[in-house]
Motif scaffolding. Structure first.
Motif, PDB file in Angstrom:
ATOM      1  N   SER A  46       0.416  -1.220  -0.098  1.00 13.53           N
ATOM      2  CA  SER A  46       0.166  -0.356  -0.027  1.00 13.53           C
ATOM      3  C   SER A  46       1.041   1.265   0.485  1.00 13.53           C
ATOM      4  CB  SER A  46      -0.927  -0.126   1.274  1.00 13.53           C
ATOM      5  OG  SER A  46      -1.760  -1.083   1.609  1.00 13.53           O
ATOM      6  N   CYS A  47       0.541   2.483  -0.510  1.00 15.91           N
ATOM      7  CA  CYS A  47       0.821   3.897  -0.378  1.00 15.91           C
ATOM      8  C   CYS A  47       2.059   3.688  -0.910  1.00 15.91           C
ATOM      9  CB  CYS A  47       0.799   3.956   1.240  1.00 15.91           C
ATOM     10  SG  CYS A  47      -0.330   3.932   2.060  1.00 15.91           S
ATOM     11  N   SER A  48       1.913   3.143  -2.122  1.00 14.22           N
ATOM     12  CA  SER A  48       3.453   3.596  -2.782  1.00 14.22           C
ATOM     13  C   SER A  48       4.422   2.549  -2.013  1.00 14.22           C
ATOM     14  CB  SER A  48       3.688   4.841  -3.471  1.00 14.22           C
ATOM     15  OG  SER A  48       3.960   5.532  -2.390  1.00 14.22           O
ATOM     16  N   LEU A  96      -8.490   5.392  -2.862  1.00 10.41           N
ATOM     17  CA  LEU A  96      -8.742   6.439  -3.215  1.00 10.41           C
ATOM     18  C   LEU A  96      -8.823   6.354  -1.660  1.00 10.41           C
ATOM     19  CD1 LEU A  96      -7.437   8.301  -4.731  1.00 10.41           C
ATOM     20  CD2 LEU A  96      -9.150  10.096  -4.526  1.00 10.41           C
ATOM     21  N   LEU A  97      -7.604   6.546  -0.792  1.00 16.13           N
ATOM     22  CA  LEU A  97      -7.118   6.676   0.685  1.00 16.13           C
ATOM     23  C   LEU A  97      -8.215   8.418   0.893  1.00 16.13           C
ATOM     24  CD1 LEU A  97      -3.703   5.745   1.219  1.00 16.13           C
ATOM     25  CD2 LEU A  97      -6.110   4.800   1.083  1.00 16.13           C
ATOM     26  N   GLY A 117      -2.225  -4.745  -8.207  1.00 17.41           N
ATOM     27  CA  GLY A 117      -2.081  -3.084  -9.490  1.00 17.41           C
ATOM     28  C   GLY A 117      -0.866  -2.068  -8.813  1.00 17.41           C
ATOM     29  N   MET A 118      -1.278  -1.042  -8.614  1.00 13.65           N
ATOM     30  CA  MET A 118      -0.104  -0.586  -8.322  1.00 13.65           C
ATOM     31  C   MET A 118      -0.695   0.808  -7.397  1.00 13.65           C
ATOM     32  SD  MET A 118       2.587   2.355 -10.639  1.00 13.65           S
ATOM     33  CE  MET A 118       1.215   3.481 -10.453  1.00 13.65           C
ATOM     34  N   SER A 119       0.591   1.216  -6.168  1.00 13.40           N
ATOM     35  CA  SER A 119       0.131   1.839  -5.320  1.00 13.40           C
ATOM     36  C   SER A 119       1.471   2.974  -5.825  1.00 13.40           C
ATOM     37  CB  SER A 119      -0.225   1.443  -4.121  1.00 13.40           C
ATOM     38  OG  SER A 119       1.554   0.521  -3.934  1.00 13.40           O
ATOM     39  N   SER A 134      -4.350   4.400  -4.159  1.00 14.78           N
ATOM     40  CA  SER A 134      -3.506   6.004  -4.147  1.00 14.78           C
ATOM     41  C   SER A 134      -4.490   7.025  -3.196  1.00 14.78           C
ATOM     42  CB  SER A 134      -3.552   7.319  -5.919  1.00 14.78           C
ATOM     43  OG  SER A 134      -2.942   8.206  -5.664  1.00 14.78           O
ATOM     44  N   GLY A 135      -3.309   8.026  -2.951  1.00 10.42           N
ATOM     45  CA  GLY A 135      -3.003   8.741  -1.914  1.00 10.42           C
ATOM     46  C   GLY A 135      -3.625  10.314  -1.896  1.00 10.42           C
ATOM     47  N   PRO A 136      -4.398  11.070  -2.742  1.00 11.20           N
ATOM     48  CA  PRO A 136      -4.138  12.535  -3.201  1.00 11.20           C
ATOM     49  C   PRO A 136      -3.859  13.356  -1.991  1.00 11.20           C
ATOM     50  CG  PRO A 136      -6.054  12.087  -2.540  1.00 11.20           C
ATOM     51  CD  PRO A 136      -5.923  10.685  -1.834  1.00 11.20           C
TER      52      PRO A 136
END
Length: 607
Positions: A104-106, A285-286, A209-211, A256-258
């Motif tokens: 998570s979170c990249s 999305l977070l 997928g991708m974070s 993703s987290g904006p």
């Protein structure tokens, strides 16, 4: 009747396990019913209102008065380090979570080495950096995603594992951490192509997928790049578009987290889910949180998701369905990263330097200014009157807020806080609730179709929070409302939201309890869905040098947990399989629900 199931054929004369007379939920949201369940060779092979022959069956469990659920799915964890040294992941497993999501979170550990992993995970996720480095360097034998999957499956996994590949992981590996965290640096054409190959290989290996991450108060550890934001936050639109195009083509997911302080970034991340002239981008999305700092923002999240999805998008918010209560030792809490004075203190690793800074009057003036500022988006509501001291060598302040201590001493709340941190350091322990504090709002969020139950952060922030039992707490909320005659959703719907709904959206072979499904099973005593779920305990973590971690302990609530048909917890105690045998497996995305899985009946006379 002769039916195949997942390529296996059964001659059902005996069972490995029979679960009798429990209230069975299949994970689809369909009506529950009292049933007997037969398990053999790791799969559910019988669900029937009739009795099952227990001849030669080594394990028969009486579930009368109890709920029999599919194992729960946790879509947001940071177990990427812990899974290497403690692959049982028992803190989640014991609370009925049988599938967890890594990456998570990249952040992931597919390509980075130990030092880079330590810099990425250490401060952002509050996992001791030196132990991150040691774990990755000791265990890393893989060089790509497929080898990573093989390495995981060589470990005695407790739950099933699914994974994102982290954007910051890939960016660091191809550019180096220093270049990857500089604003003027861009990946070269060959570096961009290398990241795309990495992502393609991960998708081929079954990653969901991708974070990525654009939130700007997650800061790096270490020395060279200390206090820079995560590598993914430096990516420009072209880099992101090319990576996202791979996700669109394969139907995989972007988590993703904006950047919450940038409305354009937040809006673009929501709208990106739309397809129009291309495939929709499945986006998680977070996060949907009822933050105290902005009680009105939450009103828009459900309608926004519904609107985007009505236009053809495939968008979800992640949501922690319980009050977001956090604890801190001194000033060590990630919410301080979101404003200048707090980040300046956390930047300093040396305690003497940090203390000198906190004594400085100019610094204190800036801290008070940041504290009192009510402009802009933020996570922490910055109210020291809403922050209770729970432990301190000075017993006279325990149970008080920092604001009240300030009143007692004639000080500004910030000065009261900094004085106590200077005097007691990490021996000063305190707590506050940042969000999800209004039960009525939580009920509305639980019903929103564009919101997913997730965001536990299991395996991270070890001294700050413990939401390993968040699924149980949602079930209690629903059950209490039902008992009070004011239901806001059915138990079946709540179970679906924690199990089958998540597994289906992420395309994982999990979350259901029907004939032919893998026997990932949780047995819950609904009478023990009580106030004990709110309590915290502490447990030392051997692989982190005995660090005391916040945990939940609900051994009377969860009566049994099975992974792949094998009992891993019984009456709150781990069985001999936990930590010694692999019961979980890596779940590759895009597995379909078995075509011949059925709701009730039995596979019989098959040879």
């Amino acid at each position: 009747m002769t039916l195949p199931s997942r390529g296996l054929f059964y001659d059902l004369v005996t069972y490995d396990t029979i679960i009798r007379n429990g209230r069975w939920f299949d994970g689809t949201g369909a009506a529950s019913a009292v049933r007997n369940i037969g398990i053999r060779d790791g799969h559910v092979v019988a669900i029937t209102p009739d009795g099952l022959d227990d001849t030669d069956c080594p394990q028969v469990i009486d579930a009368t008065g109890r709920w029999v659920l599919p194992g729960m799915v946790d879509i947001h964890t940071h177990y990427d380090v812990e899974v290497l040294n403690g692959p049982a992941l028992a803190e989640s497993l014991r609370h009925g979570v049988t599938t967890v999501m890594l990456g998570s979170c990249s952040l992931s550990t597919i390509y980075v080495d130990g030092v880079d992993a330590g810099d990425l995970f250490g401060r952002v996720e509050a996992i001791p950096r030196e132990y991150v480095i040691a774990a990755v360097d000791q265990h890393k034998t893989w060089t790509n995603s497929e080898e990573y999957v093989a390495a995981l499956e060589s470990l005695p996994l407790g739950p099933n594992i699914a994974a994102f590949i982290g954007h910051s992981d890939m960016r660091t590996a191809v550019m180096g951490l220093d270049r990857a965290t500089q604003k003027r640096q861009r990946p070269t054409k060959s570096e961009q192509a290398q990241m795309e190959r990495m992502l393609s290989e991960a998708l081929d290996a079954g990653f969901v997928g991708m974070s990525s991450q654009q939130l700007l108060f997650d800061k790096l550890d270490g020395q060279t790049c200390r206090s820079r934001t995560l590598p993914s936050t430096y990516a420009k639109p072209r880099e992101l578009r090319r990576l996202k195009s791979l996700l669109r083509r394969t139907g995989r997911i972007l988590q993703s987290g904006p950047d919450i302080q940038n409305p354009f970034n937040l809006g673009s991340q929501v709208v990106q889910s739309l397809g129009i002239f291309r495939n929709p981008l499945k986006t998680s999305l977070l996060s949907a949180a009822d933050v105290k700092s902005n009680p009105y923002a939450i009103r828009m999240m459900g309608p926004v998701a519904r609107f985007i999805n009505k236009l053809g998008g495939n968008f979800r918010w992640q949501h922690l369905p319980v009050p977001f209560e956090v604890y801190a030792d001194g000033i060590d809490l990630v919410v301080f990263e979101e404003f200048g004075a707090g980040a300046a203190a956390l930047h300093l690793r040396d305690e003497v330097e940090r203390n000198n800074l906190m004594r400085d009057q100019a610094y204190r003036r800036q801290f008070r200014k940041d504290y009192e500022s009510k402009f802009g988006m933020r996570v922490w509501h910055r109210d020291f009157f809403d922050a209770e001291i729970v432990d301190c060598p000075d017993a006279s302040v325990i149970g008080k807020s920092f604001g009240q201590v300030g009143v007692d001493r004639g000080l500004h709340p910030v000065d009261a806080f900094l004085d106590l941190v200077l005097e007691h350091g990490r021996a000063l322990r305190w707590r506050t609730t940042i969000s999800n504090h209004r039960p009525g709002v939580l009920k509305k969020l639980a019903r929103e179709p564009g919101i997913q139950m997730g965001f536990s952060d299991a395996g991270a922030h070890l001294r700050n929070m413990a939401f390993y039992n968040m699924g149980l707490r949602l079930l209690r909320h629903v059950h209490d409302a039902e008992k009070a005659g004011q239901p806001f959703m059915t138990i079946e719907q709540a179970v679906h939201r924690l199990t089958g709904e998540l597994a289906d959206w992420y395309r994982l072979d999990a979350g259901h309890l029907r004939i032919g499904d893998r026997a990932d099973v949780v047995i819950v005593d609904p009478e023990r869905l009580d106030e004990s779920l709110d309590a915290y305990a502490e447990e030392p973590v051997d692989q982190y040098g005995g660090l005391s971690r916040m945990v939940n302990r609900n051994d009377d609530t969860v009566k049994a947990v099975f992974v792949g048909g094998r009992a891993v917890f019984l009456d709150g105690r781990p069985t001999g399989l936990v930590g010694t045998h692999r019961t979980g497996r890596f779940l590759r995305a895009a597995h379909k629900v078995p075509a011949l899985a059925t709701t009730e009946g039995e596979l019989t006379n098959v040879s």
